[in-house]
Design a protein around this motif. Structure first.
Motif, PDB file in Angstrom:
ATOM      1  N   ARG A  19     -16.597  18.621   5.783  1.00 52.02           N
ATOM      2  CA  ARG A  19     -17.240  19.824   6.316  1.00 52.02           C
ATOM      3  C   ARG A  19     -18.719  19.538   6.510  1.00 52.02           C
ATOM      4  O   ARG A  19     -19.266  18.589   5.948  1.00 52.02           O
ATOM      5  N   ARG A  20     -19.368  20.410   7.255  1.00 51.77           N
ATOM      6  CA  ARG A  20     -20.817  20.272   7.419  1.00 51.77           C
ATOM      7  C   ARG A  20     -21.456  20.337   6.045  1.00 51.77           C
ATOM      8  O   ARG A  20     -21.084  21.153   5.206  1.00 51.77           O
ATOM      9  N   TRP A  21     -22.461  19.524   5.817  1.00 54.51           N
ATOM     10  CA  TRP A  21     -23.143  19.542   4.521  1.00 54.51           C
ATOM     11  C   TRP A  21     -24.158  20.666   4.444  1.00 54.51           C
ATOM     12  O   TRP A  21     -24.658  20.975   3.382  1.00 54.51           O
ATOM     13  N   TRP A  22     -24.456  21.277   5.577  1.00 55.19           N
ATOM     14  CA  TRP A  22     -25.447  22.347   5.587  1.00 55.19           C
ATOM     15  C   TRP A  22     -24.834  23.626   6.129  1.00 55.19           C
ATOM     16  O   TRP A  22     -23.913  23.618   6.919  1.00 55.19           O
ATOM     17  N   ASN A  23     -25.390  24.707   5.635  1.00 52.00           N
ATOM     18  CA  ASN A  23     -25.035  26.020   6.142  1.00 52.00           C
ATOM     19  C   ASN A  23     -26.301  26.876   6.034  1.00 52.00           C
ATOM     20  O   ASN A  23     -27.380  26.370   5.705  1.00 52.00           O
ATOM     21  N   ARG A  24     -26.199  28.149   6.265  1.00 52.84           N
ATOM     22  CA  ARG A  24     -27.371  29.025   6.241  1.00 52.84           C
ATOM     23  C   ARG A  24     -28.045  29.020   4.862  1.00 52.84           C
ATOM     24  O   ARG A  24     -29.259  28.973   4.743  1.00 52.84           O
ATOM     25  N   GLY A  25     -27.255  29.025   3.801  1.00 51.20           N
ATOM     26  CA  GLY A  25     -27.803  29.004   2.443  1.00 51.20           C
ATOM     27  C   GLY A  25     -28.596  27.732   2.165  1.00 51.20           C
ATOM     28  O   GLY A  25     -29.655  27.756   1.536  1.00 51.20           O
ATOM     29  N   GLY A  30     -33.762  25.007   1.446  1.00 48.11           N
ATOM     30  CA  GLY A  30     -34.683  23.944   1.860  1.00 48.11           C
ATOM     31  C   GLY A  30     -36.042  24.499   2.259  1.00 48.11           C
ATOM     32  O   GLY A  30     -37.087  23.945   1.899  1.00 48.11           O
ATOM     33  N   ALA A  31     -36.061  25.610   3.010  1.00 50.78           N
ATOM     34  CA  ALA A  31     -37.332  26.233   3.402  1.00 50.78           C
ATOM     35  C   ALA A  31     -38.075  26.729   2.170  1.00 50.78           C
ATOM     36  O   ALA A  31     -39.303  26.591   2.065  1.00 50.78           O
TER      37      ALA A  31
END
Length: 166
Positions: A19-25, A30-31
């Motif tokens: 699966r993608r390692w990134w999502n909105r969370g 990160g920000a």
């Protein structure tokens, strides 16, 4: 029609697919990490190079006194009537910036950007600072200084503070 043997394998491979390692969370986290790191870096910079204590002279080199603070003039170092402005001579009312040419006892001789030598008289009440509170003997020939004090008359003044640069 019989089920093909690859149908179960295809379904198992699809379920186990990466699966993608990134999502909105992940992006929000990160920000947030970047904001916290920036704040922490800013705190460290403020502690190391922050503003001086209240009442301390703020040096304006390498700019002449007044020029760093947005002194008025026609842009060529000229005041009204094409007379040299205070910023052009490196002196304003009560402030002189220049290079030390001589330290003689309680007197400091400062050459401004236009070559004028200003005699600076100090008293026991004159605050002398390099990177912290100091004595006049710590200032050496060739150092950049900002002098604050009485009005400049006949190229002489009495200092209330002398701040030396590196």
């Amino acid at each position: 029609m019989a089920a093909e043997p690859d149908d179960g394998l295809t379904a198992a491979l699809a379920a186990a697919a990466p699966r993608r390692w990134w999502n909105r969370g992940t992006l929000v986290l990160g920000a947030l990490v970047l904001v916290v790191a920036g704040f922490g870096g800013g705190v460290q910079v403020q502690q190391r190079w922050g503003e001086p204590a209240a009442g301390a002279a703020v040096p304006s080199w390498p700019f002449p006194a007044g020029l760093a603070n947005g002194a008025a003039g026609s842009g060529r170092g000229q005041g009204p009537g094409d007379q040299p402005s205070a910023a052009a001579t490196g002196a304003t009312a009560g402030t002189t910036t220049g290079t030390v040419t001589l330290v003689d006892g309680d007197t400091l001789y400062v050459e401004t950007v236009d070559g004028t030598v200003v005699t600076v008289r100090t008293t026991d009440d004159t605050a002398v600072r390099t990177t912290r509170a100091s004595k006049l003997t710590a200032i050496k020939r060739g150092q950049k200084v900002t002098v604050q004090g009485g009005a400049l008359t006949d190229n002489a003044m009495t200092a209330t503070s002398v701040t030396a640069g590196g």
